[in-house]
Design a protein around this motif. Structure first.
Motif, PDB file in Angstrom:
ATOM      1  N   ARG A 139       0.829  -1.214   0.000  1.00  0.00           N
ATOM      2  CA  ARG A 139       0.000   0.000   0.000  1.00  0.00           C
ATOM      3  C   ARG A 139       0.860   1.259   0.000  1.00  0.00           C
ATOM      4  NH1 ARG A 139      -5.230   1.223   1.375  1.00  0.00           N
ATOM      5  NH2 ARG A 139      -5.637  -0.886   2.048  1.00  0.00           N
ATOM      6  N   SER A 140       2.005   1.210   0.657  1.00  0.00           N
ATOM      7  CA  SER A 140       2.877   2.383   0.745  1.00  0.00           C
ATOM      8  C   SER A 140       3.459   2.790  -0.608  1.00  0.00           C
ATOM      9  CB  SER A 140       4.010   2.123   1.739  1.00  0.00           C
ATOM     10  OG  SER A 140       4.756   0.976   1.350  1.00  0.00           O
ATOM     11  N   ASP A 141       3.348   1.917  -1.618  1.00  0.00           N
ATOM     12  CA  ASP A 141       3.890   2.239  -2.944  1.00  0.00           C
ATOM     13  C   ASP A 141       2.970   3.169  -3.735  1.00  0.00           C
ATOM     14  OD1 ASP A 141       6.073   0.538  -2.518  1.00  0.00           O
ATOM     15  OD2 ASP A 141       4.968  -1.205  -3.270  1.00  0.00           O
ATOM     16  N   PHE A 142       1.718   3.323  -3.309  1.00  0.00           N
ATOM     17  CA  PHE A 142       0.730   4.018  -4.124  1.00  0.00           C
ATOM     18  C   PHE A 142       0.593   5.482  -3.709  1.00  0.00           C
ATOM     19  CE2 PHE A 142      -0.763  -0.469  -3.898  1.00  0.00           C
ATOM     20  CZ  PHE A 142      -0.459  -0.805  -5.216  1.00  0.00           C
ATOM     21  N   PHE A 143       0.296   6.335  -4.695  1.00  0.00           N
ATOM     22  CA  PHE A 143       0.142   7.767  -4.417  1.00  0.00           C
ATOM     23  C   PHE A 143      -0.653   8.441  -5.530  1.00  0.00           C
ATOM     24  CE2 PHE A 143       4.006   7.294  -6.888  1.00  0.00           C
ATOM     25  CZ  PHE A 143       3.882   8.287  -7.865  1.00  0.00           C
ATOM     26  N   ILE A 144      -1.095   9.651  -5.239  1.00  0.00           N
ATOM     27  CA  ILE A 144      -1.735  10.551  -6.211  1.00  0.00           C
ATOM     28  C   ILE A 144      -0.918  11.831  -6.219  1.00  0.00           C
ATOM     29  CG2 ILE A 144      -3.845  11.846  -6.769  1.00  0.00           C
ATOM     30  CD1 ILE A 144      -5.373   9.709  -5.113  1.00  0.00           C
ATOM     31  N   GLU A 145      -0.709  12.400  -7.386  1.00  0.00           N
ATOM     32  CA  GLU A 145       0.157  13.583  -7.477  1.00  0.00           C
ATOM     33  C   GLU A 145      -0.547  14.695  -8.259  1.00  0.00           C
ATOM     34  OE1 GLU A 145       4.824  14.614  -8.365  1.00  0.00           O
ATOM     35  OE2 GLU A 145       3.892  12.987  -9.472  1.00  0.00           O
ATOM     36  N   LEU A 146      -0.456  15.925  -7.728  1.00  0.00           N
ATOM     37  CA  LEU A 146      -0.977  17.110  -8.405  1.00  0.00           C
ATOM     38  C   LEU A 146       0.193  17.919  -8.952  1.00  0.00           C
ATOM     39  CD1 LEU A 146      -3.677  18.382  -5.849  1.00  0.00           C
ATOM     40  CD2 LEU A 146      -3.851  16.548  -7.532  1.00  0.00           C
ATOM     41  N   LYS A 147       0.076  18.346 -10.227  1.00  0.00           N
ATOM     42  CA  LYS A 147       1.135  19.151 -10.847  1.00  0.00           C
ATOM     43  C   LYS A 147       0.499  20.374 -11.508  1.00  0.00           C
ATOM     44  CE  LYS A 147       4.010  15.104 -11.942  1.00  0.00           C
ATOM     45  NZ  LYS A 147       4.579  14.285 -13.051  1.00  0.00           N
ATOM     46  N   PRO A 148       0.415  21.476 -10.789  1.00  0.00           N
ATOM     47  CA  PRO A 148      -0.109  22.700 -11.410  1.00  0.00           C
ATOM     48  C   PRO A 148       1.000  23.416 -12.184  1.00  0.00           C
ATOM     49  CG  PRO A 148       0.312  23.082  -9.085  1.00  0.00           C
ATOM     50  CD  PRO A 148       0.644  21.641  -9.343  1.00  0.00           C
ATOM     51  N   ASP A 149       0.664  23.990 -13.319  1.00  0.00           N
ATOM     52  CA  ASP A 149       1.609  24.781 -14.116  1.00  0.00           C
ATOM     53  C   ASP A 149       0.900  26.070 -14.503  1.00  0.00           C
ATOM     54  OD1 ASP A 149       3.219  25.936 -16.090  1.00  0.00           O
ATOM     55  OD2 ASP A 149       3.927  23.991 -16.819  1.00  0.00           O
ATOM     56  N   GLU A 150       1.160  27.131 -13.738  1.00  0.00           N
ATOM     57  CA  GLU A 150       0.459  28.384 -13.968  1.00  0.00           C
ATOM     58  C   GLU A 150       0.797  28.984 -15.323  1.00  0.00           C
ATOM     59  OE1 GLU A 150      -0.417  31.117 -10.610  1.00  0.00           O
ATOM     60  OE2 GLU A 150       1.149  29.978  -9.566  1.00  0.00           O
ATOM     61  N   GLU A 151       2.040  28.833 -15.755  1.00  0.00           N
ATOM     62  CA  GLU A 151       2.443  29.418 -17.039  1.00  0.00           C
ATOM     63  C   GLU A 151       1.732  28.728 -18.199  1.00  0.00           C
ATOM     64  OE1 GLU A 151       6.521  30.277 -19.626  1.00  0.00           O
ATOM     65  OE2 GLU A 151       6.643  29.697 -17.510  1.00  0.00           O
ATOM     66  N   ALA A 152       1.701  27.401 -18.188  1.00  0.00           N
ATOM     67  CA  ALA A 152       1.029  26.657 -19.264  1.00  0.00           C
ATOM     68  C   ALA A 152      -0.471  26.544 -19.030  1.00  0.00           C
ATOM     69  CB  ALA A 152       1.638  25.263 -19.379  1.00  0.00           C
ATOM     70  N   ARG A 153      -0.949  26.935 -17.828  1.00  0.00           N
ATOM     71  CA  ARG A 153      -2.347  26.841 -17.409  1.00  0.00           C
ATOM     72  C   ARG A 153      -2.854  25.403 -17.512  1.00  0.00           C
ATOM     73  NH1 ARG A 153      -4.856  31.229 -15.910  1.00  0.00           N
ATOM     74  NH2 ARG A 153      -6.932  30.267 -16.019  1.00  0.00           N
ATOM     75  N   THR A 154      -2.047  24.476 -17.014  1.00  0.00           N
ATOM     76  CA  THR A 154      -2.462  23.076 -16.969  1.00  0.00           C
ATOM     77  C   THR A 154      -2.400  22.565 -15.537  1.00  0.00           C
ATOM     78  OG1 THR A 154      -0.219  22.233 -17.383  1.00  0.00           O
ATOM     79  CG2 THR A 154      -1.639  22.605 -19.304  1.00  0.00           C
ATOM     80  N   LEU A 155      -3.314  21.685 -15.232  1.00  0.00           N
ATOM     81  CA  LEU A 155      -3.302  20.968 -13.960  1.00  0.00           C
ATOM     82  C   LEU A 155      -3.316  19.486 -14.278  1.00  0.00           C
ATOM     83  CD1 LEU A 155      -3.528  20.707 -10.879  1.00  0.00           C
ATOM     84  CD2 LEU A 155      -6.024  20.880 -11.132  1.00  0.00           C
ATOM     85  N   THR A 156      -2.285  18.777 -13.811  1.00  0.00           N
ATOM     86  CA  THR A 156      -2.170  17.346 -14.052  1.00  0.00           C
ATOM     87  C   THR A 156      -2.392  16.592 -12.749  1.00  0.00           C
ATOM     88  OG1 THR A 156      -0.584  17.728 -15.829  1.00  0.00           O
ATOM     89  CG2 THR A 156      -0.682  15.505 -14.908  1.00  0.00           C
ATOM     90  N   ILE A 157      -3.270  15.606 -12.803  1.00  0.00           N
ATOM     91  CA  ILE A 157      -3.508  14.740 -11.643  1.00  0.00           C
ATOM     92  C   ILE A 157      -3.126  13.329 -12.061  1.00  0.00           C
ATOM     93  CG2 ILE A 157      -5.217  13.852 -10.015  1.00  0.00           C
ATOM     94  CD1 ILE A 157      -6.798  16.415 -10.410  1.00  0.00           C
ATOM     95  N   SER A 158      -2.130  12.772 -11.369  1.00  0.00           N
ATOM     96  CA  SER A 158      -1.573  11.473 -11.745  1.00  0.00           C
ATOM     97  C   SER A 158      -1.759  10.464 -10.623  1.00  0.00           C
ATOM     98  CB  SER A 158      -0.075  11.603 -12.059  1.00  0.00           C
ATOM     99  OG  SER A 158       0.150  12.567 -13.064  1.00  0.00           O
ATOM    100  N   ASP A 159      -1.887   9.200 -11.012  1.00  0.00           N
ATOM    101  CA  ASP A 159      -1.873   8.111 -10.041  1.00  0.00           C
ATOM    102  C   ASP A 159      -1.061   6.967 -10.619  1.00  0.00           C
ATOM    103  OD1 ASP A 159      -3.608   5.838 -11.237  1.00  0.00           O
ATOM    104  OD2 ASP A 159      -4.906   7.591 -11.483  1.00  0.00           O
TER     105      ASP A 159
END
Length: 642
Positions: free
Chosen positions: A57-77
């Motif tokens: 279970r400790s191997d799993f995560f969710i990641e948020l990557k905001p990029d204000e310049e490119a105006r993108t929000l990436t949500i990864s799992d």
């Protein structure tokens, strides 16, 4: 690359999902994170059933990557991922839920209950297959890049909305899913840039997804003072440097999911103050772990003090409602009755039937079961609180006792039996407050009624002429000093088959048979005098009669009909134009010297007898706590008699 149409084949359908299903645009983050959590659950379950995968279970995560310049929000799992077919099936068909399919397959498997509890993640969040499309509320374009765990090829799904989507080959090193949202430009109505800012994202994760069981990470920018800055004067502000770090935004394991024995009182108080923005510790914390037809956990708190707006129409009651750790409603009023509106806390259940947006509940049996159980739990805990720590309970009652009284009155007394034992009243028996049950145990064997008297203060009630006979006989009197107390007594009617009787208005039936016979004879004997007094007073009084309840005072005023004097004052305060009046009865004490004087004047000087009768009436009005209609006239009458 040919663009494919959604299988729902309806632009209106997607417009509905985006513009009507969800009330708040910020909900999109909750939905996307919940989907990511479901993907992690699926791979975690696979690892749980196949130890050869070597995943923990400790191997799993969710990641948020905001990029204000490119105006993108990436949500990864780094979860199970989706194949080309699954992308088309799950994202190309509106209202098709892969999570629901997985949940149904899981439910069909014969898994021992102990193994489920040992670590298998079975409370999948997603059910309806529309949460993903909430991304289009804030994004012009959504790209999904996914790679199934154990496969080599990744795939990309891309769409700008209802005009369709494309699916193509993609490059991705690790399994899992990246959702890349091109955030819309700001408008006069909406600031979409907040969904690209660290603080805004942190706040939304804390609000909606704080208890997702996997870490939600984001690279954040922080600042710190530079140590040993050369050439810096002693009183100069420290030089600062910025740095970045990967920060876990969510708590993951809510405090209410832990065993009671593992949670200290300090932790409970800290959670309450942080969660509900209070500066004081709660006076009572209640932990609930219920299993059965409807399973849920709850953590409830009784505040030390009522907020500034508590007794106003602006105050909103309700408990925070979670489903499998995801916030569904910030204040679910249906979970706590109005008479316990002071209770704050959280309820978390995997068994709720949610509507398609997960913003509202479908009002069904599960919610009702939880609400009724919580109401019983609160009542029982308050009764224990009253019994085990009376001093602290009385402080609580000073803050919220009025709410309990309102609860007795509400809905024509529907909840009076649930609340009557929580009430406290001042009493002639003690300086301390008493319950009705405690009064009942102290009653004399021959006592038929529970006596109470009303007035603005206990001191005023102590000096009521009507209370003298009760005290003479050693009978305890409850002191009703709040404007709603008499309404409460009227609603209760009785306690443990003993009627509640008012000294201010009721016949107390304290006389012996001989005394009753003598009083009846006196009433007939002085009939002409009583008619004279009534005529002298005029329309202000309905009846003048003799009484055996008085001792040191010559007269008293009692209320008749449906209203008491306290009710009259209360109604006048909330609705001055109604002019609701209690019927007034003047009762005279035949054993008082003033009555003898009145009899003599009635024979020798009826003018002065009329003056004395009016003065007695006005004095009785004052002793009853009422306002004289003409104080100047009363003063003139006193001077005239002198």
């Amino acid at each position: 690359m040919a663009k494919k149409q959604f299988k729902a084949q309806s632009k209106r359908m997607l417009d509905l999902m985006i513009n009507s299903v969800y009330t708040h645009k910020e909900i999109f983050l909750r939905e996307i994170i919940s989907n990511a959590s479901d993907a992690l659950d699926k791979l975690c379950y696979k690892a749980f059933t196949d130890q050869s995968l070597g995943l923990a279970r400790s191997d799993f995560f969710i990641e948020l990557k905001p990029d204000e310049e490119a105006r993108t929000l990436t949500i990864s799992d780094n979860g199970i991922g989706m194949s080309k077919d699954e992308l088309e099936e799950n994202l190309g068909t509106i209202a098709k839920s892969g999570s629901l399919d997985f949940k149904q397959e899981l439910a069909a498997e014969d898994i021992p209950e102990g193994e489920r509890q040992a670590g298998a993640p079975v409370d999948i969040i997603g059910q309806f297959g529309v949460g993903f499309y909430s991304a289009f509320m804030v994004a012009d374009k959504v790209t999904v890049i996914s790679k199934v765990y154990g496969e080599a090829q990744a795939w990309k799904w891309e769409s700008t909305g209802a005009d369709g989507y494309t699916v193509s080959l993609a490059e991705k090193e690790s399994p899992g899913t990246d959702i890349i949202m091109c955030i819309k430009p700001d408008s006069e109505q909406d600031s979409y840039s907040r969904f690209l800012q660290e603080f805004g994202l942190l706040s939304l994760v804390k609000k909606y997804s704080d208890y997702i069981r996997y870490p939600i990470r984001m690279q954040t920018t922080r600042s710190r003072p530079i140590e040993n800055s050369e050439g810096k004067e002693d009183d100069a502000p420290p030089q600062m440097e910025t740095y970045t770090e990967v920060e876990t935004l969510n708590s993951m394991v809510p405090i209410w999911q832990r065993n009671k024995s593992e949670v200290s009182a300090e932790e409970l108080a800290g959670f309450y103050k942080e969660k509900f923005y209070d500066f004081e510790d709660p006076v009572k914390s209640i932990q609930v772990d219920a299993e059965g037809a409807v399973s849920y956990k709850a953590l409830l708190f009784v505040p030390a003090k009522a907020g500034y707006d508590y007794y106003t129409k602006d105050y909103q009651r309700g408990l925070q409602l979670y489903s499998s750790g995801v916030l569904i409603m910030d204040k679910c009023a249906d979970l706590v009755p109005e008479h316990f509106r002071f209770v704050r806390g959280v309820v978390d259940s995997p068994d709720l039937s949610l509507n398609i947006s997960r913003e509202l509940l479908q009002h069904d049996r599960q919610l009702g079961v939880i609400a009724r159980a919580i109401e019983r739990k609160i009542k029982n805990e308050l009764l224990s609180f009253q019994r085990d720590d009376r001093e602290a309970y009385e402080k609580f009652y000073a803050q919220f006792g009025l709410q309990l009284k309102y609860g007795v009155l509400a809905n024509f007394g529907k909840d009076k039996d649930n609340l009557k034992d929580l009430l406290l009243f001042a009493s002639s028996d003690s300086d301390k407050l008493t319950t009705l049950a405690e009064y009942r145990t102290r009653m004399k064997d021959e006592q038929k009624d529970i006596y109470f008297a009303t007035g603005d203060t206990a001191k005023i009630i102590e000096n009521l002429p009507q209370a003298e006979r009760l005290r003479e006989k050693g009978l305890e009197i409850l002191y009703f000093t709040h404007e709603v107390d008499e309404f409460v007594a009227q609603t209760l009617g009785s306690y443990d088959e003993k009627p509640l009787k008012s000294a201010n208005r009721d016949e107390l039936d304290l006389e012996t048979e001989d005394e009753k016979t003598a009083l009846k004879q006196q009433q007939e004997e002085h009939g002409q005098l009583l008619d004279f007094v009534k005529q002298a007073i005029g329309e202000g009084v309905k009846e003048v009669k003799l009484t055996g309840k008085l001792r040191s005072q010559p007269a008293c005023l009692t209320a008749g009909g449906g209203l008491s004097f306290e009710m009259e004052k209360y109604l006048a305060a909330i609705s001055p134009d109604q002019q609701a009046k209690a019927e007034r009865t003047l009762e005279l004490n035949t054993e008082h010297v003033v009555f003898e004087k009145l009899k003599a004047l009635h024979t020798s000087d009826q003018g002065r007898a009329e003056t004395l009768a009016k003065i007695l009436y006005n004095q009785a009005v004052l002793m009853a706590g009422l306002t004289l209609e003409n104080p100047a006239e009363y003063s003139r009458l006193v001077l005239e008699l002198l």
